[in-house]
Design an enzyme around this catalytic site. Structure first.
Site, mmCIF file in Angstrom:
data_model
loop_
_atom_site.group_PDB
_atom_site.id
_atom_site.type_symbol
_atom_site.label_atom_id
_atom_site.label_comp_id
_atom_site.label_asym_id
_atom_site.label_seq_id
_atom_site.Cartn_x
_atom_site.Cartn_y
_atom_site.Cartn_z
ATOM 1 N N LEU A 203 -1.597 2.813 1.323
ATOM 2 C CA LEU A 203 -3.149 2.757 1.432
ATOM 3 C C LEU A 203 -3.618 2.045 -0.006
ATOM 4 C CD1 LEU A 203 -4.448 6.350 1.871
ATOM 5 C CD2 LEU A 203 -5.115 4.357 3.291
ATOM 6 N N HIS A 204 -4.293 1.025 -0.054
ATOM 7 C CA HIS A 204 -4.500 0.553 -1.326
ATOM 8 C C HIS A 204 -5.940 -0.570 -1.344
ATOM 9 C CE1 HIS A 204 -3.384 -3.297 0.608
ATOM 10 N NE2 HIS A 204 -3.881 -3.898 -0.057
#
Ligand code: UD1
Length: 356
Positions: A203-204
């Site tokens: 996740l970013h």
């Protein structure tokens, strides 16, 4: 006569596209590729580790721009790459992907009258809230040669008025790196203590991690999934800075991984949950089910032909997609030209573009 080509990258997902391309161009006597690293990513785990794993040469120019707001980062790259274009006077500037380094280098080159080649052109999420969508639209609109990974890219470009002669479907350079390194990655000792099946999460995206409410909605879904399947989560620096509180013991946090370690971890996973663009493609190439934690994707072929499913970003949406996945894990096929030979097709397209 040998043509000098500036090949520009700066952020983690650029390096696995540049590695096979720079190697292929270097093997062709008509080309002299020069690698430019903008320094958008600079930590060893986000940059140096990828150069080593992918066997890339040191960049000919390293611009050390570092982090900043979009305006600051883009402007810094533009300021620092202009003198490089002036001194090297390349026959073309090649940019890859959709990061700030991509649009910044393209803008500078286009204004200097240097032909711009965009690799991974034409992808559209149709969501201008995504910084990458703006980067893609701007870069494509000023590029002279548009090299495309999937048919949707070509359709989008033609609809936007790009001349068909400038659009070439070459396949996926990222999959060239995967094909070249998979055996080596699989031979690595496992990074996990998992004895059975496990999932991988990354996740970013700012839209997912910058707002505490949104981030916690996703974490809640992951928490529930991890009750039945251990989850390994290599954490991007942006995300790390926003993680607080305790996670369920089924979620194991890892530092960002290098290319081979991540490929090794991913290739043994039973499912991947991600908001990354590249990982949607890599899981399709590996035949591993992927749940994309976004409302849209600019890579529709991974859904139409591959193993990808859009899960959205709400707790309920992610859990619904998870249940669907458990009922019927997606089995896909590998898209055309995702065969490990995209670099060669890129080089052929460049030869026709620059020599005819
Ligand atoms: C960038 C790209 C995104 C890509 C992602 C892959 C843009 C607009 N975004 O997002 O498309 O999917 O890279 O990772 O170009 N940081 C470090 N070390 C580093 C680099 C960054 O600690 O080596 C931290 C900094 O606090 C920085 C933050 O991470 O402010 C975000 O980095 P940035 O390059 O701005 O964007 P990414 O989220 O990495």
């Amino acid at each position: 006569m040998t043509k000098k080509l500036l090949c520009v990258g700066g952020a983690r997902p650029n390096f696995m596209k540049l590695a096979p391309l720079v190697r292929e161009l270097g093997n062709r006597p008509r080309f002299q590729p020069l690698l430019v690293h903008t320094g958008q990513h600079y930590d060893d785990r986000m940059s140096g580790a990828f150069f080593r794993d992918l066997g890339m040469p040191d960049p000919a120019h390293f611009l050390e721009v570092g982090s900043g707001s979009h305006a600051v980062q883009t402007a810094e790259i533009m300021k620092r790459i202009e003198p490089v274009c002036e001194s090297e006077r390349p026959a073309a500037v090649i940019v890859v992907g959709d990061v700030n380094s991509t649009v910044a280098a393209a803008l500078v080159a286009a204004k200097m009258g240097i032909p711009v080649v965009h690799v991974e052109a034409g992808l559209r999420s149709f969501d201008r809230g995504m910084p990458e969508e703006i980067n893609r639209l701007v870069t494509d609109s000023i590029s002279d040669l548009l090299l495309v990974t999937e048919e949707s890219g070509k359709r989008n470009l033609l609809k936007e008025g790009a001349p068909e002669s400038r659009v070439v479907v070459v396949g996926n350079l990222m999959i060239d790196s995967l094909v070249a390194n998979l055996e080596q990655a699989r031979a690595r000792p496992a990074l996990t203590d998992a004895t059975g099946k496990y999932g991988v999460v990354t996740l970013h995206r700012p839209a997912n991690v910058d707002s505490p409410e949104q981030f916690s909605a996703i974490l809640q879904a992951l928490d529930e999934i991890s009750q039945t399947l251990p989850i390994y989560f290599p954490v991007h620096p942006r995300t790390r800075a926003r993680l607080s509180g305790t996670l369920s013991p089924g979620i194991r946090l890892l530092e960002p991984l290098g290319y081979l370690d991540f490929l090794s971890l991913m290739s043994r996973a039973s499912v991947v949950l991600t908001d990354s663009g590249g990982i949607q493609e890599e899981t399709t190439a590996l035949g591993i089910p992927c749940l994309t934690l976004r409302e849209n994707t600019e890579r529709p072929i991974t859904i139409d032909e591959g193993t990808n499913r859009l899960a959205g970003t709400s707790t309920e949406g992610i859990l619904a997609a998870w249940k669907e996945h458990l009922r019927e894990p997606k089995v896909g096929r590998i898209p055309a030209f995702w065969d490990g030979r995209a670099a060669s097709r890129c080089a052929d397209a460049l030869e026709s573009f620059l020599f005819t």
